[in-house]
Design an enzyme around this catalytic site. Sequence first.
Site, short mmCIF file in Angstrom:
data_model
loop_
_atom_site.label_atom_id
_atom_site.label_comp_id
_atom_site.label_asym_id
_atom_site.label_seq_id
_atom_site.Cartn_x
_atom_site.Cartn_y
_atom_site.Cartn_z
N TYR A 110 4.20 12.04 -1.80
CA TYR A 110 3.02 12.76 -1.32
C TYR A 110 1.96 11.73 -0.97
O TYR A 110 1.67 10.83 -1.77
CB TYR A 110 2.49 13.70 -2.41
CG TYR A 110 1.22 14.42 -2.03
CD1 TYR A 110 1.22 15.44 -1.08
CD2 TYR A 110 0.00 14.09 -2.63
CE1 TYR A 110 0.05 16.11 -0.73
CE2 TYR A 110 -1.17 14.75 -2.28
CZ TYR A 110 -1.14 15.77 -1.34
OH TYR A 110 -2.30 16.41 -1.02
N ASP B 242 1.34 3.15 -0.70
CA ASP B 242 0.36 4.14 -1.14
C ASP B 242 0.22 3.99 -2.65
O ASP B 242 1.03 4.48 -3.42
CB ASP B 242 0.83 5.55 -0.76
CG ASP B 242 -0.16 6.61 -1.21
OD1 ASP B 242 -1.12 6.26 -1.93
OD2 ASP B 242 0.03 7.79 -0.84
N LYS C 280 -8.34 7.57 -6.52
CA LYS C 280 -8.27 7.95 -7.94
C LYS C 280 -9.03 6.97 -8.85
O LYS C 280 -10.24 7.05 -8.90
CB LYS C 280 -6.81 8.18 -8.34
CG LYS C 280 -6.25 9.37 -7.53
CD LYS C 280 -4.95 9.95 -7.95
CE LYS C 280 -4.74 11.26 -7.18
NZ LYS C 280 -3.47 11.40 -6.50
#
Length: 425
Positions: free
Chosen positions: A142, A237, A265
């Site tokens: 994702y 990522d 994050k």
Amino acid sequence: MPSSDALFARALQLIPGGVNSPVRAFRSVGGAPFFVKAARGATLITADDRELIDFVCTWGPAIHGHNHPVIKAAIAAALENGTSFGTPNPYEVEMAELIVKFVPSIQKVRMCNSGTEATMSAIRLARGFTRRDKIIKFAGCYHGHSDSLLIKAGSGALTHGHPDSAGVPAAFARETIVLPYNDTAALDAAFAANPGQIAGVILEAYCGNVGFIMPDPGYLAAVRAVTAQYGALLIFDEVMTGFRIAQGGVQEREHIVPDLTCLGKIIGGGLPVGAFGGRADIMNYLAPLGPVYQAGTLSGNPLAMAAGIAGLRLLEALNPYARLDALGRQLRDAVLAAARAKGLPTQVPQCGSMFSIFFTATPVRDYTTALTGDAKLFARFFHACLARGVYLAPSAYEAGFLSTAHEGPAIDRACEIMSQAIAEL
Ligand SMILES: *Cc1c(COP(=O)(O)O)cnc(C)c1O
């Protein structure tokens, strides 16, 4: 304070599904989400005054636990001077220096507001730099919810049965090649079949959105080699793994140098932040130096930068990675021991402060094997834990996260609760 049930009833009337991000819904495990009014350390306090040991950690950012006093003080100090200036501010330079110092492959970095923006922009940059259109991603990875990347996606897209979202034009989807993770032959074949067309390969170097999955030995090096051979960019990522698996992310631990890296994050310290960076010659293709456009009204926001800087400096001072790994191993060992006692085939992939629990006899190494996990049994396990005071992500396909605040009574209690929950399945 209204109860969670009362709040959710109102939310359902006003917000699609009652949630502002589908991963928060309980549809795959059943029941209704609880509302949280406060969070401290390893603990969530719900609107119903329940205290829960939290293994979601706001989906990754809270590596120091919730509402850490140092981060809170940094935000308060920044707030004194204003919330947004629309001009460069000093925090942005300090943040860039920290990222460049710790993430081995990043020479220049651009801040944005979410992980989605980071990956979307990195893809555009790769396409602009290479003057090629196609990208390769891996099933179950994702990378946020931009059109090019919402194809065979993990996380909530997988949990709720829409790994290929409606609304993505077929013409866009055609430019994204989806391959199985951990399969070098499939990657070689895709490059051979699309000569001169592949701009880049994007991957979660350690997958965290299809449960937690690690690469086979040599896999990441093979991906690095084939991308270099064909002149495609390698995009890591590390929105989830950056500053979590190690200060410099998976690339530091695995000694792989990607061309571009996406962050988010943890670098926001709990405020909305993303970033992407990499080789200076590639990053110089971005506006205002180069032809690839990317922008953001609130990018480099002083409050978000202050929170992130405080969190990163704390990581630098504490170097908590060995301690976090000990917590992760304690949890993994407890779950495996309980599962063994019960005769329940279970996989618990874990590295440092990331883990997941798959109820399957099959070792999990990609999307297909992740789906062998018994999701119905996971739903029962999830509710058995929640009833006893442990909150796991409400999905069989999400990673769990630990923070330094789990050290001590929280981890011991959580291991006990999870073991009981397994015994009673
Ligand atoms: C969370 C996540 C994203 C998206 O970040 P948002 O801030 O939710 O947009 C992208 N990639 C990975 C690997 C993630 O875990």
